[in-house]
Write an enzyme that holds these catalytic residues in place. Structure first.
Site, PDB file in Angstrom:
ATOM      1  CB  VAL A 118      -1.025   0.031   1.123  1.00  0.00           C
ATOM      2  CG1 VAL A 118      -1.624   1.126   1.108  1.00  0.00           C
ATOM      3  CG2 VAL A 118      -2.005  -0.971   1.202  1.00  0.00           C
ATOM      4  CD  GLU A 119       3.567   2.373   4.501  1.00  0.00           C
ATOM      5  OE1 GLU A 119       4.547   3.017   4.716  1.00  0.00           O
ATOM      6  OE2 GLU A 119       2.815   1.429   5.564  1.00  0.00           O
ATOM      7  CG  MET A 120       7.592   3.453  -0.445  1.00  0.00           C
ATOM      8  SD  MET A 120       9.411   3.662  -0.021  1.00  0.00           S
ATOM      9  CE  MET A 120       9.378   5.424   0.543  1.00  0.00           C
TER      10      MET A 120
END
Length: 305
Positions: A118-120
């Site tokens: 979800v982040e990087m």
């Protein structure tokens, strides 16, 4: 004669500080400056993300309290996270990293966002070749004998994050002996902070960040975020979280792991009622909030990439 007086004053001040549950932040932290400079470049570079759109600084804005001011952060492709991003400032003083404490130190934490879908949304098998084809190959080879690896990438980022400390808050100056550094309301607020029991969890040089605590408001809740339980799978760890640092707390709204309020006074009231189980007056809340605002420290210089 003067040396004797200085030694006496220093010893007296040390004794007074030893009786306080909170101690001043150190002025500096020992770092490898070459590694830190490399880590700084990585911190601000979207190359670590899958689609080259997200940096560490996206969620940890160094001009905005070391977080992003959002309830939940957004990663690649506009995906929304599920937990409030904590500040990166003074994170080196935390005994564990992440709300659930799953990372033992800054270096272990640094890999988390890179590999989080979800982040990087990337992986080190993807990131390493990208870095090797860039300016970073020469930079890593100059510092690390084994070049670009997961270990050296996270080591550099962690080394930079050690520099992100905020000493010399007015409260630190107060603890060091400057009794005029705080207003009377702030002094009263600190006394209340201790007498009401806030300091039982928020103590030490980071005013927190050194133990886990069960979040009382969730004792009868159906919250999906179970904190330490997700790591240990032990019933006693349900709704148990790393106690956050209150350093610069006036700059880091919204509050709690779920970002439930942007109002610092409301956060104090919530903790008093549901964590300490006691009524607190509006006047007391105002004074405690005044004290918390005195925890704003000096931001590092040259924080821009």
């Amino acid at each position: 004669m003067y040396e004797v007086i200085i030694i006496f004053l220093f010893s007296t001040l040390t004794l007074l500080m030893a009786n306080e549950p909170i101690t001043p932040l150190p002025q500096t932290v020992k770092v490898n400056h070459a590694k830190a400079e490399l880590g700084k470049k990585l911190f601000f570079d979207p190359i670590l993300s899958h689609d080259n759109t997200i940096t560490c600084a996206t969620c940890h804005d160094l001009n905005n309290g070391g977080d992003d001011g959002l309830k939940f952060s957004y990663g690649i492709r506009g995906q929304k996270g599920s937990v409030n991003a904590p500040t990166v400032y003074n994170a080196c003083f935390n005994f564990r990293q992440f709300w659930d404490g799953r990372a033992k130190d800054l270096q272990e934490q640094a890999s988390g966002p890179i590999e989080n879908p979800v982040e990087m949304g990337s992986s080190f098998s993807e990131v390493i070749p990208k870095l090797q084809r860039s300016k970073y190959k020469k930079l890593f080879d100059a510092i690390y004998t084994n070049g670009i690896t997961k270990q050296t990438i996270t080591d550099a980022i962690a080394e930079y994050e050690k520099t992100l400390i905020t000493p010399n808050s007015r409260f630190d100056k107060f603890l060091r002996g400057d009794k005029n550094a705080l207003t009377q309301d702030e002094k009263d607020g600190y006394a209340l902070f201790k007498s009401k029991g806030c300091v039982s969890c928020h103590h030490g040089k980071n005013v927190g960040g050194n133990l886990y605590s069960t979040f009382g408001i969730f004792n009868e809740s159906s919250s999906e975020w179970l904190g330490r339980y997700n790591i240990t799978h032990k019933k006693r760890d349900k709704y148990s979280f790393k106690v956050p640092s209150l350093r610069n707390v006036a700059r880091t709204a919204p509050y709690f792991h779920d970002g439930r309020t942007y109002d610092l006074k409301e956060a104090v009231n919530i903790m008093s009622q549901y964590q300490l189980g006691r009524y607190i007056t509006k006047e007391d809340i105002s004074k405690i909030t005044a004290f918390l605002q005195s925890l704003n420290g000096e931001l590092p210089k040259n924080i821009e990439p």
